[in-house]
Design an enzyme around this catalytic site. Structure first.
Site, short mmCIF file in Angstrom:
data_model
loop_
_atom_site.label_atom_id
_atom_site.label_comp_id
_atom_site.label_asym_id
_atom_site.label_seq_id
_atom_site.Cartn_x
_atom_site.Cartn_y
_atom_site.Cartn_z
N HIS A 151 0.85 -1.20 0.00
CA HIS A 151 0.00 0.00 0.00
C HIS A 151 0.89 1.24 0.00
CE1 HIS A 151 -3.86 2.12 1.48
NE2 HIS A 151 -2.93 3.07 1.36
N HIS A 156 1.55 5.31 -2.25
CA HIS A 156 1.00 6.35 -3.13
C HIS A 156 2.16 6.99 -3.87
CE1 HIS A 156 -3.12 6.40 -1.38
NE2 HIS A 156 -2.47 5.93 -0.33
N HIS A 216 -9.52 1.95 0.45
CA HIS A 216 -9.12 2.76 1.60
C HIS A 216 -10.35 2.84 2.50
CE1 HIS A 216 -5.57 4.02 -0.51
NE2 HIS A 216 -5.21 4.82 0.47
N GLU A 252 -10.68 5.65 7.34
CA GLU A 252 -9.47 6.32 7.83
C GLU A 252 -9.93 7.49 8.69
OE1 GLU A 252 -6.68 7.24 4.75
OE2 GLU A 252 -5.12 7.90 6.14
N ASP A 291 2.43 3.33 2.87
CA ASP A 291 1.49 4.42 2.61
C ASP A 291 2.24 5.63 2.03
OD1 ASP A 291 -1.10 5.26 2.41
OD2 ASP A 291 -1.36 5.79 4.49
N ASN A 292 1.88 6.82 2.45
CA ASN A 292 2.44 8.03 1.83
C ASN A 292 3.86 8.30 2.31
OD1 ASN A 292 -0.57 8.20 2.30
ND2 ASN A 292 -0.29 9.78 0.78
ZN LIG Z 1 -3.26 5.09 1.41
#
Ligand SMILES: [Zn+2]
Length: 438
Positions: free
Chosen positions: A81, A83, A233, A236, A333-334
């Site tokens: 996961h 981005h 997603h 969150e 993630d990010n």
């Molecule tokens: Zn994400």
């Protein structure tokens, strides 16, 4: 002995006295220590693992040896996961509030202003060079797929995936609010781009919107028609009323959905009353849904309020999900964007932080699958163990046990791909041209 290890460049050489988890090995090698490690000699020949033997008991002839002195050797990581299309925009799109809404606004502005094909391609390339250098072999990225961006980013994804084939297995899933699933023109655009450039994965952001159930029906129907997997997603949020996870699981069960489903975040699950939480976890297990927690990003964004110290780590009910038999994992993630100001697509960092934030310890080895086997399963990849005949893809660290592994960043690790050591992660200056700095 500490990393970096020196390699003479011989096509046939031995890693002497390497420490590997028995669970990463095909056959039972003894003795195994209390943490699950065995000491091995590994013969590498022309890029492949030729032989594995208990340390000191091997006869590898005149093959030169690299003394690992009991240091840990890991198979490459899988990052389920990320981005990559948002990465490294922090400097031009910082998030002044550091919270979720601030991140959404900052990204939307930067996307509209700057995300040309060249911009997206340059940042994605930098990401993959970084992840590769850190020892990652497969990545799934989410791709902002909204308005004109959809047709800009997806061809870049396909080109990048082709260029990296054999080094990093790149998968991509579209990202848009579930509400957009009700927009026929939007979905026609998504379907066309996935047909042309996709990875047979459809996805969206789910939350407690009136469009949730209708949106899910549309996405499940399309995924079933195409034979695609799903990636969402989910919830969150720190609002315990956010329970779209339960709706996804119920929908999958009701439809007998045959593909794989991966859900990310599920933060609110850990704040729900125990009975609700248990009911949802049972449904997730029954539906065969995999769950990825993003501990670094969740801790950054969740429970952030001005002039108030955070009380909650922001992560999902990870242990309870695992206990129920759900396939659980952690991921990056990010990185360096408004959703998370830090990060480097380094799965050893994610593992280290995951151990600390989620208590993935005691025993440590139980949780080793969360950075490789579990995400590989969720992504439909068949990655084997460290075994004879396999490519010599190994991450060599300077740590001899788990506390040495998680106490330091091991930025000086040696990553072998096909038996050859890789260079370091790229220099940030390589991104300067995107910001008019060079
Ligand atoms: Zn994400």
């Amino acid at each position: 002995m500490t990393a970096p290890f020196s390699f003479a460049g011989a096509p046939r050489f031995a890693l002497a006295n390497a420490c590997a988890l028995a669970s990463h090995l095909p056959a039972k090698i003894t003795p195994v220590d209390r943490d699950g490690f065995a000491l091995l000699d590994i013969l590498i020949d022309h890029g492949r693992i030729a032989e594995i033997a208990p340390a000191g008991r091997s006869e590898f002839g005149d093959a030169p040896g690299v003394a690992l002195a009991g240091c840990i050797v890991l198979p490459p990581f899988v990052d389920a996961h990320t981005h990559l299309d948002k990465a490294h925009i922090w400097r031009r799109a910082s998030n002044p509030t550091g919270d979720f809404d601030g991140a959404l606004n900052a990204v939307a502005k930067d996307r509209a202003a700057n995300w040309t094909a060249t911009d997206v391609a340059t940042r994605m390339e930098f990401c993959l060079r970084t992840a590769y250098a850190h020892g990652t072999a497969a990545i799934r990225t989410h791709v902002d797929s909204i308005g004109p961006q959809t047709r800009i980013s997806w061809p870049v994804i396909a080109e990048t995936r082709d260029r990296w084939r054999g080094r990093i297995d790149l998968q991509a899933s579209p990202l848009f609010l579930i509400d957009f699933a009700l927009d026929e023109a939007h979905m026609a655009n998504i379907e066309a781009m996935l047909d042309a450039h996709g990875s047979n994965i459809l996805g969206a952001v789910t939350y407690m919107t009136p469009s949730l159930r209708d949106g899910l029906e549309i996405l499940f129907t399309l995924a079933e028609r195409k034979g695609w997997d799903l990636d969402f997603h989910v919830d969150e949020s720190a609002d315990p009323r956010a329970c779209s996870l339960a709706v996804i699981a119920e929908t999958a069960i009701a439809r007998h959905f045959a593909g794989r489903i991966l859900v990310g975040h599920c933060c609110s699950l850990s704040l729900q009353p125990p009975e609700d939480q248990q009911r949802t976890i049972e449904a997730v297990a029954k539906a065969g849904v995999s769950v990825v927690s993003l501990p670094m990003c969740n801790m950054f964004l969740q429970d952030r309020q001005p002039r108030r110290t955070p009380r909650w780590r922001g992560v999902t009910a990870f242990h309870e999900l695992e206990e129920a038999g759900v396939n659980v994992m952690i991921a990056s993630d990010n990185i360096r964007d408004p959703f998370y100001a830090y990060g480097d697509l380094d799965m050893l960092e994610v593992w280290r932080e995951g151990v600390r934030i989620l208590h993935l310890d005691y025993p440590f080895a139980k949780w080793a699958p969360v950075v490789r086997a579990a995400p590989a399963k969720a992504m439909g990849l068949s990655l084997g163990e460290i075994r004879p005949g396999a490519p010599a893809d190994l991450v060599l660290t300077g740590a001899r046990d788990f506390t040495e592994l998680f106490a330091r960043p091991h930025a000086d690790r040696t990553v072998l791909r096909n038996g050859a050591p890789l260079g370091p992660a790229p220099d940030y200056a390589d991104l300067d041209a995107l910001e008019g700095l060079s």
